[in-house]
Scaffold this active site. Structure first.
Site, PDB file in Angstrom:
ATOM      1  N   PRO A   2      93.623 -47.661   9.385  1.00 25.39           N
ATOM      2  CA  PRO A   2      95.032 -46.813   8.984  1.00 25.39           C
ATOM      3  C   PRO A   2      95.395 -48.082   7.766  1.00 25.39           C
ATOM      4  O   PRO A   2      95.021 -49.288   8.188  1.00 25.39           O
ATOM      5  CB  PRO A   2      95.496 -47.080  10.132  1.00 25.39           C
ATOM      6  N   ASN A 176      90.083 -51.544   3.664  1.00 15.16           N
ATOM      7  CA  ASN A 176      88.550 -51.461   2.923  1.00 15.16           C
ATOM      8  C   ASN A 176      88.387 -49.747   1.402  1.00 15.16           C
ATOM      9  O   ASN A 176      87.601 -49.925   0.426  1.00 15.16           O
ATOM     10  CB  ASN A 176      87.468 -51.036   3.897  1.00 15.16           C
ATOM     11  N   ARG A 331      76.602 -39.275  12.085  1.00 17.08           N
ATOM     12  CA  ARG A 331      76.271 -39.786  13.203  1.00 17.08           C
ATOM     13  C   ARG A 331      77.083 -39.376  13.984  1.00 17.08           C
ATOM     14  O   ARG A 331      77.230 -38.566  15.544  1.00 17.08           O
ATOM     15  CB  ARG A 331      75.057 -39.992  13.156  1.00 17.08           C
TER      16      ARG A 331
END
Length: 346
Positions: A2, A176, A331
């Site tokens: 977040p 990010n 994955r």
């Protein structure tokens, strides 16, 4: 993980969900919580929230006549990788609800829960924001811009711009996915030295001959990096959703996935920076630096490229929960639905 927009949306959610609700009793923590106990108990109190950068403050305010008589209490949260707030029936608490605030009778039996599957989130008692964090990129833009440009001599700006953008002393709220989207829109190489990128902004001044509407139009048509640090998070807030919309699950993230231009988008490149975090960008990866060459005194290029330039397999980043939401075919799968539950009873 977040970022500023998610914390801002979380504060909006808490204020909307708790409006009109009266809470009562003690605040509960789960047995496997890593946070401190909250020594607060009242027969009737209300809850409100506010956000600043990557922090959220929860205020607990007793109503007049509530027992025992006590002062209000504030808690400040940092969400870690997977933190969020949910309002749920008291008899159907969500998994990983590590902090729980219960409503008082005779109203509906509900619980406001801080939910954190990976338990990296933290809270502390008292209403003070974490010392050292800079002004919020969303709510304190002018102070944020001044704080960056005034401190360009700081060693933090000797780093590549993609690393400097994660320094919460100057870019409080940027994380990010935001750094990737901001740099991508401007075509700035993520490994360019931060000071080189930002020094040009010190000289940028609007012409005194421009009218106000012309200045606004110019800013909208050609925003600089610091302006995008403010406007791009605002775009995410305006999208809504992100776990706090009327829907839940993957559909709640559809608008966000469509909004992304770089982060986790097929065809983009990705590397892990020196702190192990994944940076997404357009173009070829810089040449891999051989660590032995440095010990021999050979120069292989500017320091800005001294990255651990290991291509990331597939699209899986450094445990980023949001990336799993963006690419549900990874994955690992979405953290919200497939993360292993806490092995102990709540």
């Amino acid at each position: 993980m977040p970022e500023g927009p998610e914390l801002h949306l979380a504060s909006r959610f808490v204020n909307a969900a708790c409006a009109g609700l009266v809470f009562g009793g003690a605040v509960e923590t789960s047995r496997c919580s890593r946070g401190p106990a909250v020594p607060f108990e009242s027969s009737a109190y209300r809850i409100s929230a506010s956000a600043r950068g990557k922090e959220l403050r929860l205020a607990l305010r007793p109503l007049p006549g509530a027992l025992p008589a006590r002062e209000p209490l504030a808690l400040v949260f940092r969400f870690g990788m997977t933190g969020s707030f949910r309002l749920a029936p008291r008899d159907a608490l969500p998994a990983h609800a590590h902090l729980r605030f219960y409503t008082a009778p005779p109203g509906p039996r509900l619980a406001l829960c801080f939910v954190d599957a990976r338990r990296f989130g933290r809270w502390h008692l008292g209403g003070d924001w974490q010392p050292g964090r800079g002004p919020c990129v969303l709510l304190e833009y002018e102070r944020f811009r001044e704080n960056v440009l005034r401190n360009l001599a700081h060693k933090a700006f000797e780093q590549p711009i993609c690393e400097a953008l994660l320094d919460q002393r100057f870019f409080n709220g940027i994380g990010n996915y935001l750094r990737a989207e901001i740099l991508h829109r401007l075509g700035i190489p993520p490994f360019e030295k931060a000071r080189t990128v930002l020094e040009a902004l010190q000289q940028r001044r609007p012409s005194p001959e421009q009218t106000l509407s012309q200045k606004i139009r110019a800013k909208l048509q050609s925003p600089d990096l610091l302006e995008l640090c403010h406007s791009v998070p605002k775009e995410v807030v305006q999208l809504g959703g992100k776990g706090y919309g009327p829907e839940s699950g993957e559909e709640d993230f559809a608008a966000f996935r469509a909004w992304l231009r770089c982060y986790g988008v097929p065809g983009m490149s990705s590397l892990r920076d020196r702190r192990g975090r994944t940076i997404w960008f357009q173009g070829e990866s810089p040449a891999r630096r051989n660590p032995r060459e440095r010990s021999r005194g050979r120069s292989t290029g500017p320091r800005a490229l001294s990255f651990q330039a290991r291509p990331v397999p597939g699209h899986v980043g450094h445990g980023e929960a949001l990336l799993s939401k963006v690419q549900p075919s990874s994955r690992r799968g979405p953290a919200s639905s497939r993360t292993q539950k806490c092995p102990w009873p709540p």
